[in-house]
Design a protein around this motif. Structure first.
Motif, short mmCIF file in Angstrom:
data_model
loop_
_atom_site.label_atom_id
_atom_site.label_comp_id
_atom_site.label_asym_id
_atom_site.label_seq_id
_atom_site.Cartn_x
_atom_site.Cartn_y
_atom_site.Cartn_z
N ARG A 120 0.88 -1.23 -0.12
CA ARG A 120 0.00 0.02 -0.07
C ARG A 120 0.85 1.30 0.11
N ALA A 121 1.94 1.24 0.90
CA ALA A 121 2.89 2.34 0.71
C ALA A 121 3.51 2.51 -0.57
N ILE A 122 3.96 1.62 -1.35
CA ILE A 122 4.69 1.77 -2.82
C ILE A 122 3.52 1.91 -3.57
N ALA A 123 2.40 1.54 -3.53
CA ALA A 123 1.10 1.89 -4.23
C ALA A 123 0.96 3.40 -4.19
N SER A 124 1.01 3.90 -3.13
CA SER A 124 0.48 5.36 -2.79
C SER A 124 1.55 6.28 -3.42
N ALA A 125 2.68 5.88 -3.30
CA ALA A 125 4.00 6.64 -3.79
C ALA A 125 3.86 6.71 -5.39
N ILE A 170 -4.66 9.05 -0.35
CA ILE A 170 -5.76 9.35 -0.40
C ILE A 170 -6.60 8.43 -1.50
N TRP A 171 -6.27 8.55 -2.77
CA TRP A 171 -6.75 7.67 -3.84
C TRP A 171 -6.88 6.28 -3.45
N MET A 172 -5.86 5.77 -2.92
CA MET A 172 -5.96 4.35 -2.50
C MET A 172 -7.06 3.93 -1.51
N GLY A 173 -7.18 4.95 -0.59
CA GLY A 173 -7.80 4.73 0.73
C GLY A 173 -9.48 4.95 0.19
N ILE A 174 -9.60 5.91 -0.67
CA ILE A 174 -11.05 6.31 -1.33
C ILE A 174 -11.61 5.05 -2.19
N ILE A 175 -10.63 4.65 -2.92
CA ILE A 175 -10.89 3.44 -3.82
C ILE A 175 -11.37 2.22 -2.93
N SER A 176 -10.48 1.87 -2.06
CA SER A 176 -10.81 0.66 -1.34
C SER A 176 -12.18 1.04 -0.53
N ASN A 177 -12.64 1.91 0.04
CA ASN A 177 -13.49 2.29 0.57
C ASN A 177 -15.00 2.25 -0.07
N SER A 178 -14.93 3.03 -1.26
CA SER A 178 -15.88 3.04 -2.25
C SER A 178 -16.23 1.71 -2.91
N LEU A 179 -15.54 1.06 -3.10
CA LEU A 179 -15.87 -0.51 -3.48
C LEU A 179 -16.50 -1.17 -2.38
N ASN A 180 -15.87 -0.98 -1.30
CA ASN A 180 -16.71 -1.60 -0.24
C ASN A 180 -18.24 -1.15 -0.14
N VAL A 181 -18.46 0.26 -0.18
CA VAL A 181 -19.68 0.87 0.04
C VAL A 181 -20.59 0.26 -1.22
N ILE A 182 -20.14 0.31 -2.46
CA ILE A 182 -20.88 -0.08 -3.49
C ILE A 182 -21.14 -1.44 -3.46
N GLY A 183 -20.39 -2.29 -2.82
CA GLY A 183 -20.76 -3.67 -2.72
C GLY A 183 -19.78 -4.74 -3.68
N VAL A 184 -18.64 -4.09 -4.16
CA VAL A 184 -17.71 -4.77 -4.81
C VAL A 184 -17.17 -5.99 -4.21
N ILE A 187 -2.17 0.20 -9.73
CA ILE A 187 -0.88 0.37 -9.72
C ILE A 187 -0.28 0.26 -11.04
N VAL A 188 -0.43 -0.62 -12.01
CA VAL A 188 0.04 -0.86 -12.91
C VAL A 188 -0.10 0.42 -14.05
N VAL A 189 -1.38 0.68 -14.08
CA VAL A 189 -1.60 2.06 -14.99
C VAL A 189 -0.87 3.30 -14.41
N ALA A 190 -0.53 3.56 -13.10
CA ALA A 190 -0.17 4.56 -12.83
C ALA A 190 1.53 4.32 -13.09
N VAL A 191 2.15 3.21 -13.02
CA VAL A 191 3.44 2.91 -13.46
C VAL A 191 3.57 3.30 -14.79
N LEU A 192 2.77 2.69 -15.69
CA LEU A 192 2.86 3.00 -17.32
C LEU A 192 2.68 4.46 -17.34
N ALA A 193 1.76 5.04 -16.71
CA ALA A 193 1.56 6.58 -16.80
C ALA A 193 2.96 7.40 -16.43
N ASN A 194 3.75 7.15 -15.21
CA ASN A 194 4.59 7.82 -14.88
C ASN A 194 5.77 7.59 -15.91
N ASN A 195 5.75 6.53 -16.38
CA ASN A 195 7.23 6.03 -17.10
C ASN A 195 6.69 6.94 -18.50
#
Length: 325
Positions: free
Chosen positions: A257-262, A284-298, A311-319
Motif C-alpha cells: 500500500r505504501a509503494i502503491a500510494s507513492a 487518499i486515492w488508494m483509501g477512497i477507492i478501497s472504501n468506495s468499492l466496499n460501499v458499492i458492494g464490490v 498500480i500498473v496503470v500508474a507505473v505506465l503513466a509515470n513512465n
C-alpha cells in the motif's frame, strides 16, 4: 565559495528543479474530486461525514508509511519489509505491556527496534552494491519470523492501555489523522526548503555525480533509512494504539500500500522524481477507492484486481510522462 561548493550547488539545484511540486498533483486532486462525486451519486452514503472519517482513520498508518517509502524511492531505494517490521515491533511492544512493562518503556523499545533494524539495513546497503529489493525481501522474512517467535503465533491483547490514537478526537477525527497530517507537512517542508531535500533529489538522480559534487552519499543513504525507521516506529505506535492487540499479521500488505500510494502520487522507482504532496494524494486515492468499492458492494476478491490494475496503470503513466519530459 569553493569550486566544490559551486559544483554541489549547481548539481543539486538542477536535480531538484520542477520535482518538488508537480502539476500532476492538480490532476490527481481534480480526478479525486470527480471520483468522489461519482461515487456519491452511485452510493449516497459514501460521502457522509461518518464514512469519510472512517476513510481518514484507515489511511493514517499506511499514509505515514508512504512518506518513508516516498523518500526512499526518490533516493532510488525501496523497503519491502516495513509491514513485517511494524508487526514485529507491535508484537514486542504488546508483549511487554501485557507483561506489566510501562507504556513509555514499551514505546521507547519499539522505536529502538524500528530505528535499529533500519540502521542495519541502511548500513548494509550504503556500504555495498547489494540491491535494496533483495535485501529488504530478506529482512521482511526475518521480521516475520521474529514476530511469530515473539507471540508464538498468538495475539497479545492490551485493551484499555494504549488507545490514545483513536480515543482522543477533534472535530470527530481521531488524533492519528492529525498526526499523519503533521508528518506530511514536516516532510513537505524538509524536501522544499532544506539541504536534505536538495541532496535527496540529487542522490536519486545520480549518486556518483552527487559524490563528485561533495555529498557524502554513503552516510546520506544511511540517514534516509534511519529516518524511515523513525517513520515506521510512529506508524507502529499508531497501529498498535488503534487495534490494541499485538498480532504477527498486523502489518500485512502495508508495504504494498505504501509503494502503491507513492507510485500513484508520481514517485518514480528509478529515483530522483516524486514529491510528498503527490504521495498524500496517492494515499487518499488508494483509501477512497478501497472504501468506495466496499460501499458499492464490490467483492473483496475483485478489489485486489482493481487495486493491482491501478498500480500498473500508474507505473505506465509515470513512465510515459517522464520519457516525454
Amino acid at each position: 565559495m569553493s569550486n566544490s561548493k559551486i559544483q554541489e550547488s549547481a548539481f543539486v539545484n538542477q536535480s531538484i528543479k520542477k520535482r518538488l511540486f508537480s502539476n500532476d498533483n492538480i490532476f490527481l486532486l481534480l480526478g479525486l474530486i470527480v471520483y468522489i462525486i461519482i461515487c456519491s451519486i452511485i452510493a449516497p452514503n459514501f460521502a457522509t461525514g461518518y464514512n469519510l472519517s472512517i476513510v481518514l482513520e484507515q489511511l493514517a498508518v499506511p499514509g505515514i508509511l508512504s512518506v518513508g517509502m516516498c523518500i526512499l524511492m526518490i533516493s532510488r531505494g525501496i523497503d519491502l519489509s516495513v509491514g513485517t517490521l511494524l508487526s514485529f515491533a507491535a508484537c514486542f511492544m504488546a508483549w511487554l505491556i501485557s507483561g506489566g512493562t510501562s507504556v513509555a518503556v514499551a514505546i521507547l523499545l519499539g522505536i529502538l527496534i524500528c530505528v535499529g533494524c533500519n540502521f542495519l539495513m541502511g548500513l548494509l546497503l550504503s556500504r555495498t552494491t547489494l540491491e535494496p529489493f533483495i535485501v529488504s525481501v530478506g529482512a521482511m522474512i526475518i521480521y516475520k519470523g521474529f514476530a511469530l517467535i515473539t507471540t508464538n503465533g498468538a495475539e497479545y491483547p492490551i485493551p484499555g492501555k494504549f488507545g490514545f490514537a483513536t480515543n482522543i478526537r477533534f472535530l470527530n477525527l481521531p488524533l492519528m489523522v492529525y498526526i499523519m497530517i503533521v508528518v506530511y507537512i514536516i516532510f513537505a517542508l524538509l524536501l522544499r526548503y532544506t539541504k536534505f531535500g536538495r541532496w535527496l533529489y540529487a542522490v536519486g538522480d545520480n549518486d556518483e555525480a552527487s559524490f563528485l559534487a561533495g555529498i557524502n552519499v554513503k552516510n546520506f543513504k544511511l540517514l534516509i533509512y534511519v529516518i524511515n525507521g523513525l517513520v515506521i516506529a510512529l506508524a507502529t505506535i499508531l497501529m498498535l494504539s488503534r487495534n490494541e492487540v499485538g498480532n504477527p499479521y498486523l502489518g500485512t500488505d502495508l508495504e504494498m500500500r505504501a509503494i502503491a500510494s507513492a507510485v500513484v502520487g508520481g514517485t518514480a522507482l528509478s529515483g530522483g522524481k516524486g514529491n510528498v504532496i503527490g504521495t498524500l494524494l496517492g494515499t487518499i486515492w488508494m483509501g477512497i477507492i478501497s472504501n468506495s468499492l466496499n460501499v458499492i458492494g464490490v467483492s473483496a476478491f475483485w478489489q485486489y484486481v482493481v487495486t493491482g490494475g491501478i498500480i500498473v496503470v500508474a507505473v505506465l503513466a509515470n513512465n510515459l510522462r517522464y520519457k516525454m519530459a
